[in-house]
Design an enzyme around this catalytic site. Structure first.
Site, mmCIF file in Angstrom:
data_model
loop_
_atom_site.group_PDB
_atom_site.id
_atom_site.type_symbol
_atom_site.label_atom_id
_atom_site.label_comp_id
_atom_site.label_asym_id
_atom_site.label_seq_id
_atom_site.Cartn_x
_atom_site.Cartn_y
_atom_site.Cartn_z
ATOM 1 N N ARG A 102 0.879 -1.182 0.000
ATOM 2 C CA ARG A 102 0.000 0.000 0.000
ATOM 3 C C ARG A 102 0.908 1.221 0.000
ATOM 4 N NH1 ARG A 102 -5.262 1.434 3.595
ATOM 5 N NH2 ARG A 102 -6.059 0.014 2.011
ATOM 6 N N CYS A 259 -16.315 1.728 0.678
ATOM 7 C CA CYS A 259 -15.113 0.941 1.015
ATOM 8 C C CYS A 259 -14.714 1.096 2.469
ATOM 9 C CB CYS A 259 -13.976 1.325 0.089
ATOM 10 S SG CYS A 259 -13.442 3.044 0.246
HETATM 11 N N1 NVA Z 1 -9.921 6.825 -1.339
HETATM 12 C C1 NVA Z 1 -9.568 6.364 -0.020
HETATM 13 C C2 NVA Z 1 -9.832 4.897 0.116
HETATM 14 C C3 NVA Z 1 -9.535 4.329 1.479
HETATM 15 C C4 NVA Z 1 -9.742 2.864 1.549
HETATM 16 C C5 NVA Z 1 -8.103 6.687 0.259
HETATM 17 O O1 NVA Z 1 -7.284 6.494 -0.645
HETATM 18 O O2 NVA Z 1 -7.789 7.126 1.353
HETATM 19 N N1 CP Z 2 -11.209 -0.045 2.578
HETATM 20 C C1 CP Z 2 -9.926 -0.127 2.987
HETATM 21 O O1 CP Z 2 -8.984 -0.369 2.208
HETATM 22 O O2 CP Z 2 -9.783 0.007 4.320
HETATM 23 P P1 CP Z 2 -8.420 0.203 5.110
HETATM 24 O O3 CP Z 2 -7.843 1.524 4.703
HETATM 25 O O4 CP Z 2 -8.824 0.172 6.559
HETATM 26 O O5 CP Z 2 -7.475 -0.920 4.773
#
Ligand code: NVA
Ligand code: CP
Length: 300
Positions: A102, A259
């Site tokens: 991530r 999400c």
């Molecule tokens: N668009 C959000 C999604 C989090 C799961 C972000 O990137 O923070």
């Molecule tokens: N929806 C999602 O990716 O959640 P987290 O940021 O908690 O992993």
């Protein structure tokens, strides 16, 4: 399929294959049928951003598959001190069987895949969030039984979720409408892909986008890394909210997905969120099953 980097890379067949395996793994887990497809395997999980669902579902999923997951906070790795991702990829490939990452730039994930020799899974970048969208598709099929003849409407920021949902839902066979304000449209690469579909519509009117929708989806106005723009974005996104008026424009049996984490009274009202909490938390659960399917496909 060698990696899961973005929805644009997957064929419809690959998506359906993952969802079918995810359904099967969900059934096996609910019926206490063991499924140790990844016995003795290790997954490294590199996090440059915070996470609740992604971290816990990958770690637990790997355990349920008989394998082991390592949480690697980027600030504790040499990556955090400037070691190039190309070198990190070649080192980690010699210890691990797969990497989930991530981070911010999509390019970093693509580099990791290019230089490493093990499968790489994108656990969210600024451009895409394929793991989340596979879980969303799984949940939509679970509640609606199919993709054909369904319309998905996304309201809000043309961010990683919008990018991945547009591509994923079109590939799965759904019609798609997206309502995003000027200046916050989905990525040009995604719009280029979507322009081949007559059943895709981009507008700045949330009500128009929601007309006859079967599935309504939104996401936060300020994503991770955009905290400094939060106030400016509150102004830009005013009205880009799933609320009673939007629900009334959609089909009467429309479902809602988010999400998470959600910001109540910003992109969604508390009332709509709670009325659809069952669908939203099933979606969160399905992260586990969908990602287990991805890991089995890539790492078994
Ligand atoms: N668009 C959000 C999604 C989090 C799961 C972000 O990137 O923070
Ligand atoms: N929806 C999602 O990716 O959640 P987290 O940021 O908690 O992993």
């Amino acid at each position: 399929m060698k990696h899961l980097l973005k929805m644009l890379d997957l064929s419809k067949e690959e998506i359906i294959d993952i969802l079918n395996l995810a359904d099967q793994l969900k059934y096996e887990l609910k019926h206490s049928i063991p499924h140790p497809h990844l016995k003795g395997r290790s997954l490294g999980m590199i996090f440059q951003k915070a996470s609740t669902r992604t971290r816990v579902s990958f770690e637990t999923g790997m355990y349920q598959l008989g394998g082991h997951a390592l949480f690697l906070s980027a600030s504790d790795l040499q990556i955090g001190r400037g070691e190039p991702v190309q070198d990190t990829a070649r080192v980690l490939s010699r210890y691990l069987d797969g990497i989930m990452i991530r981070t911010y730039k999509q390019e970093e994930v693509e580099n990791l895949a290019e230089y490493g020799s093990i499968p790489v899974i994108n656990g969210l970048t600024d451009f895409s969030h394929p793991c989340q969208v596979l879980a969303d598709l799984m949940t939509i099929r679970e509640f609606k039984g199919q993709f054909d003849d369904l319309k998905m409407c996304f309201i809000g920021d043309g961010n990683n979720m919008a990018n991945s949902l547009i591509v994923g839902c079109l590939k799965a066979g759904m019609s798609v409408s997206a309502a995003c304000p000027e200046g916050y449209r989905p990525d040009p690469q995604v719009l280029e892909f979507a322009k081949n579909y007559d059943c895709f519509e981009l507008t700045d009117s949330p009500i128009k986008a929601a007309e006859n929708a079967d599935v309504l989806i939104t996401d936060v106005w300020a994503s991770m890394g955009q905290e400094g723009e939060a106030e400016k974005r509150k102004i830009a996104f005013k009205g880009y909210q799933i609320n009673d008026e939007i629900m009334a424009a959609a089909k009467s049996d429309a479902m809602v997905q988010h999400c998470l984490p959600a910001h109540r009274e910003e992109e969604i009202t508390e009332k709509v969120f709670e009325a659809h909490a069952n669908e939203i938390f099933e979606e969160a659960e399905n992260r586990l099953h969908a990602q287990k399917a991805v890991m089995v496909k890539l790492m078994a």
